[in-house]
Write a protein that holds these residues in place. Structure first.
Motif, PDB file in Angstrom:
ATOM      1  N   THR A  95     -23.355 104.756   9.799  1.00  0.00           N
ATOM      2  CA  THR A  95     -22.611 104.304   8.617  1.00  0.00           C
ATOM      3  C   THR A  95     -21.335 103.584   9.026  1.00  0.00           C
ATOM      4  O   THR A  95     -20.961 102.559   8.434  1.00  0.00           O
ATOM      5  N   THR A  96     -20.682 104.106  10.054  1.00  0.00           N
ATOM      6  CA  THR A  96     -19.437 103.493  10.525  1.00  0.00           C
ATOM      7  C   THR A  96     -19.689 102.142  11.189  1.00  0.00           C
ATOM      8  O   THR A  96     -18.945 101.177  10.964  1.00  0.00           O
ATOM      9  N   GLY A 126     -22.632  99.927   8.422  1.00  0.00           N
ATOM     10  CA  GLY A 126     -22.530  99.942   6.961  1.00  0.00           C
ATOM     11  C   GLY A 126     -22.141  98.601   6.370  1.00  0.00           C
ATOM     12  O   GLY A 126     -22.600  98.236   5.273  1.00  0.00           O
ATOM     13  N   ASP A 127     -21.316  97.845   7.055  1.00  0.00           N
ATOM     14  CA  ASP A 127     -20.858  96.561   6.529  1.00  0.00           C
ATOM     15  C   ASP A 127     -21.876  95.449   6.711  1.00  0.00           C
ATOM     16  O   ASP A 127     -21.979  94.553   5.865  1.00  0.00           O
ATOM     17  N   PRO A 178     -25.774  96.822   4.429  1.00  0.00           N
ATOM     18  CA  PRO A 178     -25.423  97.838   3.421  1.00  0.00           C
ATOM     19  C   PRO A 178     -26.628  98.463   2.730  1.00  0.00           C
ATOM     20  O   PRO A 178     -26.552  99.606   2.284  1.00  0.00           O
ATOM     21  N   GLU A 179     -27.735  97.719   2.645  1.00  0.00           N
ATOM     22  CA  GLU A 179     -28.906  98.294   1.977  1.00  0.00           C
ATOM     23  C   GLU A 179     -29.545  99.409   2.803  1.00  0.00           C
ATOM     24  O   GLU A 179     -30.414 100.135   2.304  1.00  0.00           O
ATOM     25  N   ASP A 223     -24.983 101.758   3.979  1.00  0.00           N
ATOM     26  CA  ASP A 223     -23.689 101.608   3.319  1.00  0.00           C
ATOM     27  C   ASP A 223     -23.006 102.946   3.059  1.00  0.00           C
ATOM     28  O   ASP A 223     -21.781 103.044   3.075  1.00  0.00           O
ATOM     29  N   GLU A 224     -23.774 104.030   2.837  1.00  0.00           N
ATOM     30  CA  GLU A 224     -23.215 105.349   2.586  1.00  0.00           C
ATOM     31  C   GLU A 224     -23.974 106.386   3.393  1.00  0.00           C
ATOM     32  O   GLU A 224     -25.095 106.143   3.853  1.00  0.00           O
ATOM     33  N   LEU A 225     -23.360 107.559   3.528  1.00  0.00           N
ATOM     34  CA  LEU A 225     -23.956 108.601   4.355  1.00  0.00           C
ATOM     35  C   LEU A 225     -25.341 109.035   3.857  1.00  0.00           C
ATOM     36  O   LEU A 225     -26.267 109.153   4.676  1.00  0.00           O
ATOM     37  N   PRO A 226     -25.543 109.292   2.557  1.00  0.00           N
ATOM     38  CA  PRO A 226     -26.898 109.680   2.112  1.00  0.00           C
ATOM     39  C   PRO A 226     -27.959 108.630   2.431  1.00  0.00           C
ATOM     40  O   PRO A 226     -29.072 108.969   2.852  1.00  0.00           O
ATOM     41  N   ARG A 227     -27.629 107.342   2.230  1.00  0.00           N
ATOM     42  CA  ARG A 227     -28.600 106.295   2.541  1.00  0.00           C
ATOM     43  C   ARG A 227     -28.859 106.229   4.048  1.00  0.00           C
ATOM     44  O   ARG A 227     -29.992 106.009   4.486  1.00  0.00           O
ATOM     45  N   SER A 228     -27.828 106.431   4.835  1.00  0.00           N
ATOM     46  CA  SER A 228     -28.011 106.429   6.289  1.00  0.00           C
ATOM     47  C   SER A 228     -28.885 107.601   6.732  1.00  0.00           C
ATOM     48  O   SER A 228     -29.736 107.458   7.616  1.00  0.00           O
TER      49      SER A 228
END
Length: 258
Positions: free
Chosen positions: A136-137, A140-141, A144-145, A148-153
């Protein structure tokens, strides 16, 4: 009796599966429902007979609890808010586990492996969580799909761990950061090839401990044969000793009489 119950379980499982076909239901729906009700009646009578025969001892076996719960769930009317129970009728097929001794041994082995599996699962979750925070870090940028966020990662990394199209995910990231292949290879090596194989090793080890191998069974049988042969030899030696000492005892008695 046990084979008859297994046959009823198999037939009932097949008919429940056939009920999912609208074509078969139009042609033989009444027959399938009749077979289902007959199978449920047989299961109920069987559980009642076992309760009558074993009484309180019936509840000392966890497998009896398992069978009773499945039958009770099947007896609940599947109407109104309980209509979801109709879909749970297929759980009757799980009675094969308690009816077939080999299946029962496998499940018992899996249950004994639960502590070891819990440790491996905890290690795997920790690895995925750490990798998700790093991904994510770092990504993420740029993607993003995916990150982008921890749950998606977490979901993306779980998908990669299962081997589901992980190459496409890696290519998307490597278009922006070519060195990202190092992250994905390290993650796959640690999660799939190490943690999951450890998980499988714990299960296999538990099953080997629960059920002896053919070589161990043969060795045990040979040991029992040797023990029986030694016991027979000892019995013959005892008989020979008794025969040898009997004449001497007889001469001693005659000498005392003289």
């Amino acid at each position: 009796m046990q084979r008859a119950i297994i046959a009823v379980i198999v037939i009932n499982s097949v008919t429940i599966g056939m009920e999912t076909s609208s074509h078969l239901m139009d042609r033989a729906g009444d027959l399938l429902h009749a077979v289902d009700r007959l199978a449920l009646a047989i299961f109920t009578v069987e559980i009642a007979a076992r309760l009558y025969a074993y009484r309180r001892e019936f509840w000392s076996d966890p497998w009896n609890w398992f069978d009773a719960i499945i039958v009770v769930v099947a007896l609940v009317p599947a109407t109104g808010p309980l209509s979801v129970l109709r879909a749970l009728r297929i759980l009757r097929a799980l009675r094969l586990i308690s009816a077939v001794p080999s299946m029962r041994r496998v499940v018992n082995a899996l249950l004994t492996a639960v502590p070891g599996m819990a440790s491996i699962i905890g290690l795997l979750v920790l690895m995925i969580y750490i990798a998700a925070v790093v991904a994510t870090t770092l990504f993420g940028d740029i993607v993003p799909e995916r990150f982008d966020e921890l749950p998606r990662s977490l979901f993306t990394l779980f998908q990669i761990m299962t081997g589901d199209d992980w190459g496409s995910v890696a290519q998307e990231v490597m278009e922006h950061k070519p060195w990202a292949w190092m992250f994905f290879i390290a993650y796959i090596l640690m999660s799939t090839f190490v943690a999951l194989n450890l998980f499988i090793a714990v299960v296999v080890n538990a099953m080997n401990d629960a059920e002896p191998s053919p070589a161990e069974t043969q060795a045990q049988a040979e040991l029992e044969t040797v023990k029986r042969e030694l016991a027979a030899v000892n019995a013959k030696l005892d008989q020979l000793l008794i025969r040898q000492t009997s004449p001497a005892n007889g001469r001693g008695r005659r000498h005392q009489q003289l």
